[in-house]
Scaffold this active site. Sequence first.
Site, mmCIF file in Angstrom:
data_model
loop_
_atom_site.group_PDB
_atom_site.id
_atom_site.type_symbol
_atom_site.label_atom_id
_atom_site.label_comp_id
_atom_site.label_asym_id
_atom_site.label_seq_id
_atom_site.Cartn_x
_atom_site.Cartn_y
_atom_site.Cartn_z
ATOM 1 N N ILE A 431 8.491 2.435 10.220
ATOM 2 C CA ILE A 431 9.417 3.235 9.413
ATOM 3 C C ILE A 431 9.565 4.656 9.949
ATOM 4 C CG2 ILE A 431 9.880 4.092 7.084
ATOM 5 C CD1 ILE A 431 10.179 1.043 7.559
ATOM 6 N N SER A 433 6.712 7.527 10.587
ATOM 7 C CA SER A 433 5.513 8.337 10.818
ATOM 8 C C SER A 433 4.330 7.459 11.201
ATOM 9 C CB SER A 433 5.169 9.149 9.571
ATOM 10 O OG SER A 433 4.856 8.300 8.479
ATOM 11 N N GLU A 484 6.316 11.432 14.552
ATOM 12 C CA GLU A 484 6.468 12.571 13.641
ATOM 13 C C GLU A 484 5.233 13.456 13.555
ATOM 14 O OE1 GLU A 484 8.074 11.300 9.872
ATOM 15 O OE2 GLU A 484 9.528 9.975 10.823
ATOM 16 N N GLU A 665 10.941 -1.277 0.823
ATOM 17 C CA GLU A 665 9.599 -1.659 0.363
ATOM 18 C C GLU A 665 9.661 -2.940 -0.443
ATOM 19 O OE1 GLU A 665 7.011 -2.379 -2.851
ATOM 20 O OE2 GLU A 665 8.828 -1.212 -3.235
ATOM 21 N N HIS A 694 0.212 1.924 1.325
ATOM 22 C CA HIS A 694 -0.486 2.793 0.382
ATOM 23 C C HIS A 694 -1.857 2.246 -0.006
ATOM 24 C CE1 HIS A 694 2.604 5.751 -0.021
ATOM 25 N NE2 HIS A 694 3.506 4.833 -0.256
#
Length: 758
Positions: A431, A433, A484, A665, A694
């Site tokens: 995605i 980073s 990033e 997601e 996460h």
Amino acid sequence: MQTHILGFPRIGKKRELKQALESFWNGDLSAQALTETSKELKKKHWHIQKSAGLDYVTTGDFSLYDQMLDTTLMLGVIPQRFQGCNKDSPLELYFSLARGHAGRNIAALEMTKWFDTNYHYLVPEIEANGSWMAGTHPVVEDTLLARKLGFLPKPALIGPFTWLTLAKAQKGEHKWSRLNSVANVYANLLSTLSNHCGCIQIDEPVLCTELLPEEARKQFQEVYASLNVACGVTKLMLATYFGPLAQNIKIAASSGCSLLHVDMVRGKGQLEAILSSLPKDMSLSLGVVDGRNIWKTDYSKAVPLIRRAVSALGRERVLLASSCSLLHCPVDVTEETALPEHIKSRMAFAVQKCYELTELCEIAERGNAIALAENVAMLQRTAAHPDICVSAVRKRASSVTPAMFKRHSTYQKRRTAQNWLHLPVLPTTTIGSFPQTETIRKTRLSYKRGEIQETDYIAAIRREIRDCIEKQEKLNLDVLVHGEAERNDMVEYFGQQLGGFCFTQNGWVQSYGSRCVKPPVIYGDVYRKAPMTVDWICYAQSLTQKPVKGMLTGPVTILCWSFVRDDIERSEVCKQIALAIRDEVQELEKAGVRIIQIDEAALREGMPLTAAEAEAYLQWAVEAFRLSSSGVEDATQIHTHMCYSEFNVILSSIAQMDADVISIESSRSGMELLDAFTDFHYPRAVGPGVYDIHSPRIPSVEEIAELLHKALRHIPKEQLWVNPDCGLKTRQWKEAYTALENMVTAAKKVRLTLGTTS
């Protein structure tokens, strides 16, 4: 008149809760020490409220992770997959539900946005024939502590109708059949609390939406009658916020509660309807201080509302409050020492908002003309500052033409033009980073403090980019990213390079758990000063023959994740940002970057809660994305990314964005989101997330392959991409690398079952 707030930020002025939580998760802090840190924060926050002159201090607003999770555990709604955690300590079970359990390979509860905010809550899971065993709620202990310390506590709870509305039921389970059992647990809690306080706040923001089904609406009065009985002589305050009550005014007014709280910031214009519907035995709490922005209250607008309510009801039946919980605000503006005075003087964080309520009460009750005049003069003075209005920006925004919102060709023609990419079936990517290591953070901080030269900083970031590209090539990903390393935050990075933005030093707000963000502040007209990403992306592309995505944050997300000026319409601010991003997109393309991702993670969360307002919002939000993305040639592939929201209801708007590829997601929900993509017949490419970033848990090859097979039931193989749920900045390399390795392997295995390897 009495004064109160609906909740206070729990992270602490110096992000003490974040630091304590992460130390606990890393094994460096004991459970007892975490509890002590939490207790000290609560005491500080109660003291702030009392010192400001508020009549009540709010309890129950503090949570170690999420108030919805606190309520879920109180009700005993624990999914079967957590049975192996039953012998764990309550704290260990709590965090397993929130974050998953890597050792036992248990996925966390699904997470999504709290109404139209950037706060994330953990979605309760109601399983078919699941047995619930009621637990405890931390609000009881907190209320007892506050009372012991000499405060006047007002416990705050998420209401049963809001909890059930936001819960997700398994197929075959009718969640509203559980309403009576849920209400019984609430009644027991209210009965306990009523012995220790004079007022209890029960939050039902769902009443400001159109989400409540008719069967629930019919039972509202009966359920609340039982809850009021449970309270005894203690007053129950029905708190509504995030919009007007609209069609639910009668339901709220007939709840039997002693007090009704209404949001007068996001529910402008509803006061007369409320006053005409309010029973004579119900008092009114006016949410006149904005709980979701950082600007001082305009007293000239708030005071007439207060006086109107007082004239209709009498002083004894009117309370003053924040519009919603101050959870969405930073803690204290006095910590800001670097902001220009014409900006800082307009700001009010949570601490200052408490004092505003006291001052508004004095103006309304005792006619404090000096305070009112000072507020009006300050707002007029700051509005006249030359930084606020930039004529060139206004002129350009007014000159936008319809052609600027459209790509040159249809998607089918663009897809043919993009064949030069030579991507395999089920192309793999990430995605944006990659893990933000301690080295990366120290490098950025040293540069920010002037401890290293710019040339040294550039060299250090380039080393990180090179390492990131090498890792991705070793993983054999198909489309790469630069990682990033130069970005602390996906919105802050761009705001730092755009005109009309400024930044706080300590303006942190909680996004979820220990994750805090420091939103930029949009105080004036927005414009691009210079290229923002081109050099970094071009350097990354020079290191590989594979395509590297240009990574940008979209205009709607920059808007929604900033504190936005309140003197012009949000749609106009968004158009200004879109033009700035459009300039960057075109410059990337000119430099040879032919895949450009414009993240719109906040598109759904920014949507108002009523259908009429939502329709208008989606129109200008989609237009802003198209304005930012449509200035490129057919051969340039435009991606967008969205995460952690319920997107089903806006799929038609997502399609209208006309992105070539959307990543979204979906792993926590087990690809349930894709049912809507099938029903809608989404016409372009989709990358449903197969890896929940996460959670520290690493998904297996088999698990990811199973998710891909599920996705293929909804999306043709020619349209399916393979990617994680979101960016990987919060993960460690040892987790991210192995998970991505499994993802690539799973994609290869599934390709073989499809009879293709390319």
